[in-house]
Design an enzyme around this catalytic site. Structure first.
Site, PDB file in Angstrom:
ATOM      1  CG  HIS A  22       0.225   8.631   0.051  1.00 32.47           C
ATOM      2  ND1 HIS A  22       0.629   7.432  -0.505  1.00 32.47           N
ATOM      3  CD2 HIS A  22       1.302   9.130   0.701  1.00 32.47           C
ATOM      4  CE1 HIS A  22       1.897   7.218  -0.195  1.00 32.47           C
ATOM      5  NE2 HIS A  22       2.322   8.224   0.531  1.00 32.47           N
ATOM      6  NE  ARG A  31      -2.261   4.545  -7.655  1.00 34.18           N
ATOM      7  CZ  ARG A  31      -2.563   4.246  -6.402  1.00 34.18           C
ATOM      8  NH1 ARG A  31      -3.824   4.361  -5.998  1.00 34.18           N
ATOM      9  NH2 ARG A  31      -1.642   3.840  -5.565  1.00 34.18           N
ATOM     10  N   GLY A  55       6.430  -1.290  -2.318  1.00 35.16           N
ATOM     11  CA  GLY A  55       6.083   0.129  -2.202  1.00 35.16           C
ATOM     12  C   GLY A  55       4.611   0.270  -1.885  1.00 35.16           C
ATOM     13  CD  GLU A  77       5.902   3.043   1.567  1.00 32.68           C
ATOM     14  OE1 GLU A  77       6.716   3.985   1.498  1.00 32.68           O
ATOM     15  OE2 GLU A  77       5.360   2.528   0.549  1.00 32.68           O
ATOM     16  CD  GLU A 106      15.747  -1.374  -3.604  1.00 33.16           C
ATOM     17  OE1 GLU A 106      15.381  -1.021  -4.738  1.00 33.16           O
ATOM     18  OE2 GLU A 106      15.099  -1.081  -2.555  1.00 33.16           O
ATOM     19  CD  GLU A 123       0.940   3.641  -8.868  1.00 38.15           C
ATOM     20  OE1 GLU A 123       2.030   3.750  -9.481  1.00 38.15           O
ATOM     21  OE2 GLU A 123       0.379   4.578  -8.299  1.00 38.15           O
ATOM     22  CD  GLU A 132       8.480   9.543  -8.111  1.00 40.38           C
ATOM     23  OE1 GLU A 132       7.755   8.519  -8.008  1.00 40.38           O
ATOM     24  OE2 GLU A 132       8.231  10.612  -7.537  1.00 40.38           O
TER      25      GLU A 132
END
Length: 359
Positions: A22, A31, A55, A77, A106, A123, A132
Site C-alpha cells: 500500500h 496513479r 477493493g 475491502e 462476490e 483501482e 491478479e
C-alpha cells in the site's frame, strides 16, 4: 511464459495486508492524481450520489469521492486492510459518508448494499493490466449494483505492445568495470525467459510504434472475454538496433466530463515515455539479441491466457514468426520486396484518385 501469482483468493487478500504494498501505491502520484482529477472533473455527476469502491484498500479513492460531495460511499475491502480504510474515513471526517464493508465483492448481498449505485470506482489494474484478475470483481459489481447509466472509473483500458532493446539484459554485461560478464548475462536471460520482468524501459529502446493488443470497455466486457486475448504483431523497426524483447504497458481512460465544452477525459498511462508509475512496464525477454536494420520486419503472436489452475494467474505466450510467411498490413513500411511493391501500387492508386478529384 507464466507470471508468478498467489495460489488462491485467501492468499491473494492476505498479500494485500502487507503495508509495503500500500505504501508503494500511495506513493504513486501519477496513479493518485489521475483518479483525483477524474473524480473532481466529474463531481457534478457524483455530488449527492451513491458510489461503490471495489477493493477499497486504504480508502483513498473513497475519500476522493466523499470530498466532491458523494452522498454515500460503500468501500468494499476483503483483506484486513479494511481497518485502515475505517481509520482513513474517520481521519478525514467522512465516517458518516463512507461505509466500509469487510467482504469480497462476490459475497455482497442486498443486505450489504440495498440500492443501485450511481458510480463504481476501483483501482483494479495489475502489471500488464490483467495480473491478479481484479477486473473480474469490478465486472461482478457492475452487473449486480450499477445503475444502467452509472459511471465507471476508469471506463476503458488498453494494452500496448512494442518490440524493444533491453540493455540491462544484454549489452550492459559486455563490460562491467572493465570485465566481460557475458556468460553471467546469459544466465540472467535464461531465468528472465521463464517469466516476464517488471522494469522501467527507456522510450529510446522501443523499436517501433506501439500497437494495441486489446481494448477493454468496462461497460461491456465479460469475465469470459478476459480468459484469452490473442494478438499478432507485424512490426517494422524504425532504427538500427538490437531486437531483444517485447514491451507491454497499458492506459486507462476515465469518464468524459459533462461540464466545460473543451474538457477532456483523464488518461492514466504507464507508457515508457510517461512519468513512471509503480506498474512500470512488463518485459518479455528473448533468449538472444537479433540485429535489426531500419525497415526490418518483426513478427510474433502474443497470447494472454488465464490459468486453469488459478484464475488470478495469466500465462503470457510469445511465438516468433517468419516474416516471409505471415500476411503484412497493406501499407507495411518494411523493406521486403512484396511490401515495397504493394505500398507503391497503393500510393499510386491514391495519387490517381487525388488527381481526379482535383479536376
Amino acid at each position: 511464459m507464466e507470471v508468478d501469482s498467489v495460489d488462491n483468493s485467501d492468499m491473494y487478500f492476505q498479500s494485500y495486508e502487507d503495508l509495503e504494498i500500500h505504501k508503494l501505491m500511495l506513493k504513486d502520484s501519477m496513479r493518485n492524481n489521475a483518479y483525483r482529477k477524474a473524480i473532481i472533473d466529474n463531481q457534478e455527476d457524483l455530488k449527492g450520489k451513491i458510489v461503490l469502491d471495489v477493493g477499497a484498500g486504504t480508502g483513498i479513492l473513497s475519500v476522493y469521492c466523499a470530498q466532491v460531495g458523494a452522498k454515500k460511499v460503500y468501500a468494499v475491502e476483503a483483506s484486513e486492510t479494511y481497518n485502515i480504510a475505517l481509520e482513513t474515513a474517520k481521519e478525514n471526517g467522512f465516517q458518516n459518508v463512507i461505509e466500509v464493508i469487510h467482504k469480497r465483492v462476490e459475497d455482497l448481498t442486498s443486505a450489504d448494499i440495498p440500492e443501485k449505485v450511481d458510480a463504481i470506482v476501483s483501482e483494479w489494474m495489475g502489471f500488464y493490466l490483467l495480473h491478479e484478475a481484479m477486473l473480474d470483481s469490478v465486472i461482478v459489481a457492475r452487473d449486480r449494483f450499477l445503475k444502467e447509466d452509472g459511471l465507471i472509473f476508469p471506463e476503458s483500458a488498453a494494452i500496448y505492445s512494442s518490440p524493444c532493446s533491453i540493455p540491462s539484459m544484454f549489452s550492459d554485461w559486455d563490460d562491467v568495470s572493465g570485465v566481460k560478464m557475458q556468460s553471467f548475462g546469459k544466465l540472467l536471460r535464461s531465468e528472465a525467459c521463464k517469466k516476464p520482468l517488471t522494469e522501467l524501459i527507456d522510450p529510446e529502446n522501443l523499436l517501433c510504434e506501439p500497437e494495441v493488443v486489446s481494448w477493454i470497455d468496462l461497460r461491456e466486457v465479460t469475465q469470459e472475454d478476459l480468459n484469452e486475448i490473442t494478438f499478432r504483431h507485424v512490426a517494422v523497426s524504425t532504427k538500427v538496433a538490437a531486437y531483444e524483447g517485447i514491451c507491454l504497458w497499458f492506459s486507462c481512460t476515465f469518464p468524459f466530463p459533462r461540464g466545460p465544452v473543451n474538457a477532456e477525459p483523464t488518461i492514466l498511462s504507464t507508457a515508457p515515455e510517461e512519468p513512471s508509475t509503480h506498474w512500470k512496464q512488463t518485459l518479455i525477454v528473448l533468449p538472444d539479441s537479433i540485429g535489426m536494420e531500419e525497415g526490418s520486419p518483426m513478427c510474433y503472436d502474443l497470447v494472454m491466457k488465464r490459468s486453469q489452475e488459478n484464475n488470478r494467474r495469466y500465462q503470457l505466450e510469445v511465438t516468433m514468426l517468419d516474416a516471409e510467411e505471415v500476411e503484412h498490413p497493406e501499407f507495411c513500411s518494411c523493406f521486403m520486396t512484396k511490401c515495397i511493391l504493394v505500398k507503391a501500387v497503393l500510393e499510386k492508386y491514391e495519387q490517381g484518385d487525388g488527381d481526379v478529384a482535383a479536376e
